[in-house]
Design a protein around this motif. Structure first.
Motif, PDB file in Angstrom:
ATOM      1  N   GLU A 150      44.042  17.848  -2.074  1.00 38.31           N
ATOM      2  CA  GLU A 150      42.589  18.070  -1.914  1.00 38.31           C
ATOM      3  C   GLU A 150      41.769  16.901  -2.448  1.00 38.31           C
ATOM      4  OE1 GLU A 150      41.127  21.616  -0.675  1.00 38.31           O
ATOM      5  OE2 GLU A 150      42.963  20.938   0.312  1.00 38.31           O
TER       6      GLU A 150
ATOM      7  N   GLN B 232      34.729  11.307   1.479  1.00 38.55           N
ATOM      8  CA  GLN B 232      33.550  10.721   0.819  1.00 38.55           C
ATOM      9  C   GLN B 232      33.394   9.243   1.209  1.00 38.55           C
ATOM     10  OE1 GLN B 232      33.532   8.511  -2.046  1.00 38.55           O
ATOM     11  NE2 GLN B 232      31.286   8.614  -2.126  1.00 38.55           N
TER      12      GLN B 232
ATOM     13  N   ALA C 168      39.229  14.626  -0.394  1.00 38.25           N
ATOM     14  CA  ALA C 168      37.824  14.487  -0.815  1.00 38.25           C
ATOM     15  C   ALA C 168      37.451  13.005  -0.856  1.00 38.25           C
ATOM     16  CB  ALA C 168      37.624  15.133  -2.184  1.00 38.25           C
TER      17      ALA C 168
ATOM     18  N   PHE D 239      36.974  19.970   4.521  1.00 43.12           N
ATOM     19  CA  PHE D 239      36.583  18.550   4.648  1.00 43.12           C
ATOM     20  C   PHE D 239      36.155  18.291   6.089  1.00 43.12           C
ATOM     21  CE2 PHE D 239      39.749  19.043   1.336  1.00 43.12           C
ATOM     22  CZ  PHE D 239      39.007  18.597   0.256  1.00 43.12           C
TER      23      PHE D 239
END
Ligand code: 5CU
Length: 376
Positions: A181, A189, A185, A244
């Protein structure tokens, strides 16, 4: 020839990686042949090329050493040869990625330093290519997630890096592993494109006891795409794209069999009792439809050697989400002295045959990549 093609799927083993393989005795490794076992496949040197033993099935002792794996000729690592290959095929720009099995096999403590070395080598090669070469960086996937995230972030400082390439094993448990995860992320991002590529295939038992008689055929034609299909579908059903929703993923080999199976996957989800209560209300499973994910998060390459298959992939993900690739240096001509690669020609022809409109063909052969990867 006018160089307008953009190749998003082209591999390299940079010198540092070859040194790493040469230092090993287990798969992946380089198998040196004594002279008398001369390799007929090699067209580049008088002494036999070492054999590249990267797939578990390459190490089959029933196959004579001179036929095991493949000959590692200079095409796997020589940048001048890559540029020459591009010129012969009218390829203006290529995105180089480390070939399988990347850094997956390294002990956790060694992954980050190798990733740094390989990515630096690739960045330097691209920087001196006068705008012809770019790269998808390699990640140290055997390292703890914070170090993987650090590697992703450090790639942001390399002007020629256009994303990262990963295999299907993730940290060893696949790409639906909750431990990833933090990595997802960071990828989301930083809006880092992930090139998803197979290596492991299917368990060797599915190919039966005669598999070694057909060399790489079953593994590459079936094992590779099914591995990719399973890996991506596991990501999807585990909700990775719900958590996501801005993840960007380029799936190798025209999306493997995902475009063909998308309807079936969706139907199985709609009929899965675990995902529904007694009233038929959805209580589990992925929230976003597969169609939505395929048309917003996914791009595919056009490495599928067939007009109907590339058309099917484009129908499912969108014509502006399909990108030409060659898979160089894999699938070279077996005939000595051949200049043009049949594998490349077949893929270009498939795109031209599949689509009537010049703007669609031009998009797939180069325009879509220019846009997605923000190429000059
Ligand atoms: O088909 C391919 O993409 C490949 C690849 O990348 N690596 C490999 O070992 N064989 C085929």
């Amino acid at each position: 020839m006018k160089s307008t093609l953009i190749d998003v799927h082209t591999h390299i083993y940079p010198p540092a990686y070859l040194r790493l393989l040469r230092s090993r005795k287990q798969v992946p490794y380089l198998l040196d042949l004594p002279n008398h076992e001369g390799d007929e496949d090699s067209t580049h040197s008088d002494s036999p090329s070492p054999r590249l033993i990267i797939l578990p099935s390459d190490n089959d002792q029933r196959i004579p050493p001179a036929k095991r794996g493949r000959p590692l000729d200079s095409g796997y690592s020589s940048v001048p040869e890559i540029l020459e290959f591009m010129d012969v095929h009218g390829i203006g720009k290529s995105i180089l990625s480390l070939a399988n099995p990347w850094l997956d096999f390294l002990p956790a403590s060694e992954g980050p330093k190798w990733a740094l070395t390989i990515n630096q080598e690739l960045e330097e090669v691209c920087a001196s290519s006068e705008g012809r070469l770019y790269t998808f960086g390699a990640l140290p996937l055997s390292a703890p997630p914070p170090q993987i995230c650090e590697a992703i972030q450090s790639l942001g400082g390399s002007p020629h890096v256009k994303g990262v390439i990963i295999g299907t094993s993730g940290l060893g448990q696949g790409l639906d592993d909750p431990a990833l995860e933090e990595v997802y992320a960071t990828l989301q991002q930083s809006q880092t494109l992930v090139f998803l590529h197979p290596h492991y295939g299917l368990p060797s038992t599915v190919y039966g006891p005669r598999a070694h008689e057909s060399g790489h055929v079953l593994h590459l034609s079936l094992g590779f795409p099914l591995e990719t299909t399973i890996s991506f579908t596991r990501m999807y059903v585990s909700g990775v794209f719900d958590r996501f929703p801005r993840l960007k993923i380029l799936i190798a080999h025209a999306g493997a069999t995902i475009p063909f199976l998308a309807g079936r996957i969706s139907s199985c989800i709609e009929h899965e009792r675990l995902y529904h209560d007694m009233d038929g209300t959805r209580v589990g499973g992925p929230e976003r439809s597969l169609q939505e994910v395929l048309t917003t998060n996914v791009w595919v390459d056009a490495v599928v050697y067939s007009a109907s298959a590339v058309q099917a992939a484009a129908d499912v993900v969108g014509r502006d989400r399909v990108l030409f690739g060659t898979d160089h240096p894999f699938f070279p001509p077996l005939k000595a002295g051949a200049e043009e690669w049949m594998s490349v020609k077949t893929n270009v022809q498939a795109v031209r045959e599949a689509f009537e409109k010049a703007e669609v063909v031009d998009g797939i052969l180069g325009g879509n990549a220019t846009k997605l990867l923000d190429l000059p």
